[in-house]
Write a protein that holds these residues in place. Structure first.
Motif, PDB file in Angstrom:
ATOM      1  N   GLU A 115       0.815  -1.222   0.000  1.00 16.58           N
ATOM      2  CA  GLU A 115       0.000   0.000   0.000  1.00 16.58           C
ATOM      3  C   GLU A 115       0.842   1.263   0.000  1.00 16.58           C
ATOM      4  O   GLU A 115       0.468   2.259  -0.617  1.00 16.58           O
ATOM      5  N   LYS A 116       1.959   1.235   0.681  1.00 18.94           N
ATOM      6  CA  LYS A 116       2.753   2.453   0.850  1.00 18.94           C
ATOM      7  C   LYS A 116       3.917   2.567  -0.128  1.00 18.94           C
ATOM      8  O   LYS A 116       4.160   3.641  -0.662  1.00 18.94           O
ATOM      9  N   PHE A 117       4.643   1.473  -0.356  1.00 22.47           N
ATOM     10  CA  PHE A 117       5.922   1.574  -1.050  1.00 22.47           C
ATOM     11  C   PHE A 117       5.976   0.915  -2.429  1.00 22.47           C
ATOM     12  O   PHE A 117       6.997   1.002  -3.106  1.00 22.47           O
ATOM     13  N   SER A 118       4.933   0.266  -2.871  1.00 15.09           N
ATOM     14  CA  SER A 118       4.970  -0.404  -4.176  1.00 15.09           C
ATOM     15  C   SER A 118       4.890   0.616  -5.305  1.00 15.09           C
ATOM     16  O   SER A 118       4.713   1.805  -5.074  1.00 15.09           O
ATOM     17  N   GLY A 119       4.975   0.125  -6.526  1.00 11.69           N
ATOM     18  CA  GLY A 119       4.905   0.996  -7.692  1.00 11.69           C
ATOM     19  C   GLY A 119       3.622   1.799  -7.760  1.00 11.69           C
ATOM     20  O   GLY A 119       3.603   2.924  -8.250  1.00 11.69           O
ATOM     21  N   GLU A 120       2.537   1.238  -7.296  1.00 10.73           N
ATOM     22  CA  GLU A 120       1.255   1.937  -7.296  1.00 10.73           C
ATOM     23  C   GLU A 120       0.852   2.388  -5.887  1.00 10.73           C
ATOM     24  O   GLU A 120      -0.305   2.703  -5.641  1.00 10.73           O
ATOM     25  N   GLY A 121       1.815   2.414  -4.992  1.00 13.36           N
ATOM     26  CA  GLY A 121       1.539   2.763  -3.607  1.00 13.36           C
ATOM     27  C   GLY A 121       1.403   4.262  -3.371  1.00 13.36           C
ATOM     28  O   GLY A 121       1.563   5.082  -4.273  1.00 13.36           O
ATOM     29  N   GLU A 122       1.088   4.575  -2.133  1.00  9.72           N
ATOM     30  CA  GLU A 122       0.851   5.969  -1.747  1.00  9.72           C
ATOM     31  C   GLU A 122       2.067   6.862  -1.965  1.00  9.72           C
ATOM     32  O   GLU A 122       1.915   8.039  -2.296  1.00  9.72           O
ATOM     33  N   ILE A 123       3.264   6.322  -1.798  1.00  7.53           N
ATOM     34  CA  ILE A 123       4.469   7.139  -1.952  1.00  7.53           C
ATOM     35  C   ILE A 123       4.566   7.684  -3.375  1.00  7.53           C
ATOM     36  O   ILE A 123       4.893   8.854  -3.577  1.00  7.53           O
ATOM     37  N   ASN A 124       4.273   6.863  -4.374  1.00  4.16           N
ATOM     38  CA  ASN A 124       4.336   7.327  -5.764  1.00  4.16           C
ATOM     39  C   ASN A 124       3.195   8.278  -6.085  1.00  4.16           C
ATOM     40  O   ASN A 124       3.370   9.219  -6.856  1.00  4.16           O
ATOM     41  N   LYS A 125       2.035   8.062  -5.490  1.00  3.74           N
ATOM     42  CA  LYS A 125       0.913   8.988  -5.687  1.00  3.74           C
ATOM     43  C   LYS A 125       1.250  10.351  -5.076  1.00  3.74           C
ATOM     44  O   LYS A 125       0.970  11.385  -5.670  1.00  3.74           O
ATOM     45  N   PHE A 126       1.864  10.338  -3.887  1.00  8.94           N
ATOM     46  CA  PHE A 126       2.282  11.588  -3.245  1.00  8.94           C
ATOM     47  C   PHE A 126       3.280  12.325  -4.133  1.00  8.94           C
ATOM     48  O   PHE A 126       3.177  13.527  -4.321  1.00  8.94           O
ATOM     49  N   ARG A 127       4.261  11.583  -4.652  1.00  9.69           N
ATOM     50  CA  ARG A 127       5.287  12.207  -5.500  1.00  9.69           C
ATOM     51  C   ARG A 127       4.667  12.809  -6.756  1.00  9.69           C
ATOM     52  O   ARG A 127       5.030  13.904  -7.163  1.00  9.69           O
ATOM     53  N   ALA A 128       3.756  12.066  -7.371  1.00  8.65           N
ATOM     54  CA  ALA A 128       3.110  12.564  -8.591  1.00  8.65           C
ATOM     55  C   ALA A 128       2.303  13.823  -8.294  1.00  8.65           C
ATOM     56  O   ALA A 128       2.368  14.808  -9.032  1.00  8.65           O
ATOM     57  N   ASN A 129       1.525  13.804  -7.217  1.00  6.94           N
ATOM     58  CA  ASN A 129       0.728  14.978  -6.839  1.00  6.94           C
ATOM     59  C   ASN A 129       1.615  16.149  -6.441  1.00  6.94           C
ATOM     60  O   ASN A 129       1.270  17.303  -6.683  1.00  6.94           O
ATOM     61  N   LEU A 130       2.748  15.851  -5.846  1.00  6.71           N
ATOM     62  CA  LEU A 130       3.698  16.887  -5.443  1.00  6.71           C
ATOM     63  C   LEU A 130       4.320  17.545  -6.666  1.00  6.71           C
ATOM     64  O   LEU A 130       4.404  18.768  -6.751  1.00  6.71           O
ATOM     65  N   ALA A 131       4.724  16.747  -7.632  1.00  8.02           N
ATOM     66  CA  ALA A 131       5.483  17.266  -8.773  1.00  8.02           C
ATOM     67  C   ALA A 131       4.616  17.959  -9.823  1.00  8.02           C
ATOM     68  O   ALA A 131       5.081  18.891 -10.479  1.00  8.02           O
ATOM     69  N   LYS A 132       3.384  17.542 -10.008  1.00  7.59           N
ATOM     70  CA  LYS A 132       2.548  18.028 -11.106  1.00  7.59           C
ATOM     71  C   LYS A 132       2.452  19.554 -11.170  1.00  7.59           C
ATOM     72  O   LYS A 132       2.718  20.135 -12.220  1.00  7.59           O
TER      73      LYS A 132
END
Length: 189
Positions: free
Chosen positions: A104-121
């Motif tokens: 849930e947190k660290f996988s390719g589709e986990g929250e960490i990547n969603k956070f990064r994507a939302n942060l960078a956009k």
């Protein structure tokens, strides 16, 4: 293999240049630009705090699992029937919980990547708009990002537009930019 990639990129670059009739080329370093944006560094710090919190939670779960598993292994010979099954199920459930948490947190589709994507956009959008403005001002035909996987062997400072893009981002659109955009919009009508 890497030399072949560099050669192919150079060949494509050379071909594109001859086809586009000597377009002006500019290079920017988006990682450098991001590092100079205070809002981005603050958002990055918040992300790092969240990651540390998740890592701490994972370490706690792992320590609990290790303790339960060790206790189960030590007491296994003394346990019978339902007690054995219950303790074994507790250890397996905790192991599943850890794996689920990691997914849930660290996988390719986990929250960490969603956070990064939302942060960078939003920052990527700002940088793109600033690059577009600098490109128009300087009549650039091609703009490359040297922070990507592209190998830049040598770059003359006059082709590096990183500081101009950063200046554009930090100051916002100038009155000239606004006037020229308004004039272009009127001409399109």
């Amino acid at each position: 293999m890497k030399n072949l990639k560099v050669f192919l990129i150079f060949l494509i670059f050379l071909t594109a240049n001859s086809v586009t009739f000597a377009q002006k080329i500019g290079v920017v370093d988006t990682n450098y630009i991001l590092s100079k944006m205070p809002q981005y560094t603050e958002a990055q710090a918040r992300l790092e705090e969240q990651i540390k919190a998740w890592e701490t939670e994972l370490q706690t779960l792992q320590a609990e699992y290790d303790a339960k598993k060790a206790a189960f292994e030590n007491e296994k010979v003394l346990l019978v029937g339902e007690q054995l099954k219950q303790r074994e199920a507790e250890v397996k459930n905790l192991d599943k919980k850890i794996k689920k948490f990691i997914a849930e947190k660290f996988s390719g589709e986990g929250e960490i990547n969603k956070f990064r994507a939302n942060l960078a956009k939003p920052f990527q959008d700002q940088i793109w708009n600033a690059i577009k403005t600098v490109t128009e001002k300087n009549s650039l035909g091609i703009v490359l990002d040297k922070s990507s996987n592209m190998s830049v062997i040598f770059l003359d400072k006059r082709y590096d537009y990183t500081d101009k893009v950063l200046d554009q981002l930090l100051k916002g659109p100038s009155k000239e930019d606004t006037k020229s955009k308004d004039a272009k919009a009127k001409n399109k009508k």
